[in-house]
Design a protein around this motif. Structure first.
Motif, short mmCIF file in Angstrom:
data_model
loop_
_atom_site.label_atom_id
_atom_site.label_comp_id
_atom_site.label_asym_id
_atom_site.label_seq_id
_atom_site.Cartn_x
_atom_site.Cartn_y
_atom_site.Cartn_z
N THR B 127 0.77 -1.31 -0.23
CA THR B 127 0.04 0.17 0.13
C THR B 127 0.76 1.17 -0.06
OG1 THR B 127 -1.51 -1.30 1.31
CG2 THR B 127 -1.96 1.12 1.24
N LEU B 128 0.56 1.98 -1.16
CA LEU B 128 1.44 3.14 -1.18
C LEU B 128 0.69 4.52 -1.11
CD1 LEU B 128 4.14 2.63 -3.95
CD2 LEU B 128 4.52 3.40 -1.66
N PRO B 129 0.72 5.17 0.42
CA PRO B 129 -0.12 6.46 0.25
C PRO B 129 0.69 7.45 -0.26
CG PRO B 129 0.17 5.27 2.53
CD PRO B 129 1.10 4.56 1.34
N LEU B 130 0.05 8.63 -0.52
CA LEU B 130 0.64 9.63 -0.98
C LEU B 130 1.77 10.12 -0.57
CD1 LEU B 130 0.35 11.40 -3.73
CD2 LEU B 130 -1.15 12.89 -2.44
N GLY B 131 2.98 10.32 -0.98
CA GLY B 131 4.11 10.94 -0.14
C GLY B 131 4.96 10.03 0.73
N LYS B 132 4.42 8.76 0.95
CA LYS B 132 4.96 7.89 1.83
C LYS B 132 6.03 7.07 0.96
CE LYS B 132 2.54 8.87 5.56
NZ LYS B 132 3.14 9.60 6.78
N VAL B 133 7.16 6.45 1.80
CA VAL B 133 7.78 5.41 1.17
C VAL B 133 7.55 3.97 1.83
CG1 VAL B 133 10.40 4.75 1.07
CG2 VAL B 133 9.58 7.19 0.95
N SER B 134 7.41 3.23 0.98
CA SER B 134 7.07 1.95 1.37
C SER B 134 8.34 1.06 1.41
CB SER B 134 6.32 1.08 0.53
OG SER B 134 6.10 -0.22 0.90
N ASP B 135 9.17 0.58 2.59
CA ASP B 135 10.10 -0.27 2.70
C ASP B 135 10.09 -1.63 2.24
OD1 ASP B 135 11.94 2.11 3.26
OD2 ASP B 135 10.60 2.11 5.02
N MET B 136 10.52 -2.17 1.43
CA MET B 136 10.45 -3.78 1.14
C MET B 136 11.67 -4.32 1.20
SD MET B 136 7.79 -3.15 -2.15
CE MET B 136 8.21 -1.50 -2.47
N MET B 137 11.67 -5.63 1.50
CA MET B 137 12.60 -6.59 1.48
C MET B 137 12.07 -8.12 1.11
SD MET B 137 15.25 -7.30 4.77
CE MET B 137 14.48 -8.91 5.39
N PHE B 138 12.97 -8.46 0.21
CA PHE B 138 12.73 -9.66 -0.45
C PHE B 138 14.04 -10.64 -0.19
CE2 PHE B 138 10.49 -6.68 -2.77
CZ PHE B 138 9.21 -7.06 -2.70
N MET B 139 13.74 -11.75 0.46
CA MET B 139 15.00 -12.69 0.69
C MET B 139 14.85 -13.88 -0.50
SD MET B 139 15.63 -12.68 4.75
CE MET B 139 17.13 -13.81 4.57
N CYS B 140 15.88 -14.32 -0.81
CA CYS B 140 15.81 -15.69 -1.75
C CYS B 140 16.29 -16.69 -0.84
CB CYS B 140 16.78 -15.57 -2.86
SG CYS B 140 17.01 -16.83 -3.88
N PRO B 141 15.44 -17.80 -0.68
CA PRO B 141 15.82 -19.05 0.15
C PRO B 141 16.80 -19.89 -0.44
CG PRO B 141 13.57 -19.28 -0.59
CD PRO B 141 14.17 -17.87 -1.17
N VAL B 142 17.24 -19.94 -1.76
CA VAL B 142 18.01 -20.58 -2.46
C VAL B 142 19.42 -19.71 -2.60
CG1 VAL B 142 18.50 -21.91 -4.48
CG2 VAL B 142 16.03 -21.25 -3.94
N GLN B 143 20.38 -20.54 -2.26
CA GLN B 143 21.78 -20.01 -2.29
C GLN B 143 22.22 -19.69 -3.81
OE1 GLN B 143 24.35 -22.34 0.54
NE2 GLN B 143 23.98 -20.87 2.00
N GLY B 144 23.07 -18.82 -3.99
CA GLY B 144 24.01 -18.72 -5.28
C GLY B 144 23.12 -17.61 -6.11
N ALA B 145 22.31 -16.83 -5.65
CA ALA B 145 21.57 -15.73 -6.44
C ALA B 145 22.50 -14.66 -6.64
CB ALA B 145 20.29 -15.21 -5.66
N GLY B 146 22.68 -14.17 -7.87
CA GLY B 146 23.62 -12.95 -7.90
C GLY B 146 22.91 -11.76 -8.74
N GLY B 147 21.69 -11.88 -8.94
CA GLY B 147 20.85 -10.78 -9.76
C GLY B 147 19.42 -10.87 -9.16
N TYR B 148 18.79 -9.89 -9.89
CA TYR B 148 17.21 -9.88 -9.27
C TYR B 148 16.66 -8.96 -9.99
CZ TYR B 148 18.03 -5.32 -7.22
OH TYR B 148 18.59 -4.17 -7.26
N GLN B 149 15.31 -9.02 -10.09
CA GLN B 149 14.39 -8.02 -10.79
C GLN B 149 13.22 -7.89 -10.08
OE1 GLN B 149 12.87 -8.50 -14.70
NE2 GLN B 149 13.72 -6.91 -15.26
#
Lengths: 382, 155
Positions: B127-149
């Protein structure tokens, strides 16, 4: 000419609409399938929340030093989730999704116990295996008895009478069948060096083959003094009475006269026939208890009334769900704060998960997922 | 003229059923190379006047890619609803979007080809209210990730 212009105008219009509509996403699916992340119905928790929770918590658990740096696999027991919200939800679904993700991405590093699934099949399988194991144990025992010095060193065959195995618990187990099997195996292997007396016979023998049948962890159990028990059985044999300890018709089974020192329920069962019948009728005692059952086989010198050989074998191993080997316990709770005004209602839901060390009871890891949803009609989970 | 239009319409209808299968279109390397590490999916439909695209309101404030002590890739991204910046909409709106992180073995930004993803999260509502920053964090449970989108979408 005017008709042609009109038609060209219509064609241009149709093409413009076509171009504009071409920018929209085509509706490919026509069979009402939706993505699990889509929240179609407002209010409460949805599939998207379950998936998001698992997506966040799974890597978080796998990042724990106790899990990531462990050389051995991490075994986790699952505790049923607690629901403190107003919603009636199948709470297993949260744990199932998290367990699924952990199993899928840990590559065998994290393992769970099948705590409810396939219990019946597993029990049947273990019981079938158990019979085989008991047979093997009795074979080994028979070999050991035949190899005893008092058997091999004697020039004449020794005589042995089989006394009923003392069943120290009021459980519906036929312990005597094990000694009957053992007797048969010993007789086979001895090559005539061990002669068994006819069951119930009053003939004087060199040794007595008997034992105790012990069920671990049973509440309804009494301990009978073995020497007194042998004395009682000998006395009964001489009188030609029943060898069944719980046979009420035998005159010698009458409290202290028989010389048996018994305690608690066993004692009461022998003395009080009404209570004994009540115990016999008890469903809990008629059903086979899931406890480890051991058979202590004893070869007793009849004259000295001393056991010259004793060996304990496990007849039945308690069937457990394996959670005693768990390194951690995964538990969780959903708490809710719900408000309602007229037709409008809002729900703040907080779902917390904990990973606890069962020995120290320390919370190793804890994470939460919170969501607030508004709706104008009630949400019913089915 | 009328007959000619009718003829082309009939011919078009007939020709459209000539093949049972068609080659699926491959994304061009140029298009892939243009994609960054955070992309916004086009809106579900365009309107002639104004816009429905949340891309007009969204800006990425920060973006971090790191590996934690367990060797798992983590992406932290902050998205802000900067509001309307058009003459027809200067106020903007609050909106809810979905964010999905897709992890790859190698970085995908600027590359013309792409391998199968190592892991992708679900589409998580933000949810993004006007003017607010939404902090998101995503983790990859599989080892060896070198890139993301990170893919932002309306639904």
């Amino acid at each position: 000419m005017q008709i042609t212009r009109k038609m060209v105008g219509i064609a241009v219009g149709v093409m413009t609409i076509g171009f504009v509509s071409g920018c929209s996403t085509p509706k490919v699916s026509s069979h009402n399938q939706v993505q699990p992340d889509e929240q179609i119905i407002a209010g409460g928790m949805g599939s998207s929340d379950i998936r998001t929770m698992a997506s966040k918590m799974c890597p978080s658990i796998l990042s724990l030093p106790e899990v990531a740096n462990s050389s051995d696999v991490t075994r986790i027991a699952i505790s049923p989730m607690k629901n403190s919200s107003r919603f009636i939800i199948d709470m297993n679904i949260f744990m199932k999704k998290l367990r699924l993700d952990l199993s899928r991405y840990s590559q065998g590093q994290v393992r769970f116990f099948s705590q409810k699934n396939g219990t019946k099949t597993r029990t049947t399988l273990l019981k079938n295996r158990r019979e085989q194991l008991v047979d093997e144990a009795l074979n080994q025992l028979a070999d050991q008895i035949v190899q005893l010095p008092m058997v091999t060193n004697e020039s004449e065959p020794i005589t042995v009478a089989v006394l009923p195995v003392l069943n120290v618990n009021f459980v519906n187990m036929n312990a005597n069948s094990f000694t009957a099997m053992l007797r048969s195996k010993v007789a086979e292997r001895s090559g005539g060096k061990i002669l068994f007396a006819l069951p119930g016979s009053s003939i004087k023998t060199d040794y007595l083959l008997t034992g105790q049948f012990i069920a671990d962890g049973m509440k309804q159990e009494g301990i009978v003094n073995l020497v007194d028990y042998i004395g009682l059985m000998e006395d009964r044999m001489k009188k030609g009475e029943s060898l069944d300890l719980y046979d009420q018709s035998s005159s010698s089974v009458s409290g202290t006269n028989c010389g048996i020192q018994v305690n608690s329920l066993t004692d009461l069962g022998i003395i009080e026939p009404s209570l004994f019948r009540q115990l016999q009728a008890s469903a809990g005692l008629r059903s086979e208890p899931n406890v480890t059952k051991r058979l202590s086989v004893m070869l007793v010198d009849a004259k000295k009334e001393l056991a010259v050989f004793e060996k304990m074998i496990v007849v039945e191993q308690k069937i457990t769900d394996g959670t005693q080997n768990a390194d951690f316990v995964l538990s969780g709770e959903i708490s809710g704060l719900s408000k309602r005004q007229g037709s409008q209602q809002s729900d703040y839901l907080l779902m917390t998960m904990q990973l606890t060390d069962p020995l120290s009871n320390e919370i190793l890891w804890e994470d939460g997922y919170e969501v607030k949803r508004a709706s104008v009609s009630g949400t019913v989970y089915q | 003229m009328k007959q000619l239009i009718m003829f082309f319409c009939a011919a078009g209808l007939l020709l459209s059923g000539c093949h049972s299968v068609y080659n699926a279109e491959s994304t061009s390397g140029k298009d892939l190379a243009r994609e960054g590490s955070a992309v916004v999916v086009r809106p579900d439909r365009y309107v002639i006047f104004g816009t429905r695209s949340m891309n007009d309101y969204l800006e990425v404030v920060y973006e971090e890619f790191l590996q934690n002590d367990a060797g798992l890739a983590t992406v932290k991204i902050g998205a802000r609803n900067k509001g309307g910046e058009h003459w027809w909409n200067r106020k903007g709106r609050d909106f809810t979007m979905y964010a999905q992180a897709v992890f790859y073995r190698q970085s995908v930004a600027g590359t013309t080809s792409r391998s199968a993803p190592l892991y992708s999260t679900n589409k998580q509502p933000v949810t993004l209210p006007l003017g607010k920053v939404s902090d998101m964090m995503f983790m990859c449970p599989v080892q060896g990730a070198g890139g993301y989108q990170i893919i932002f979408s309306e639904n």
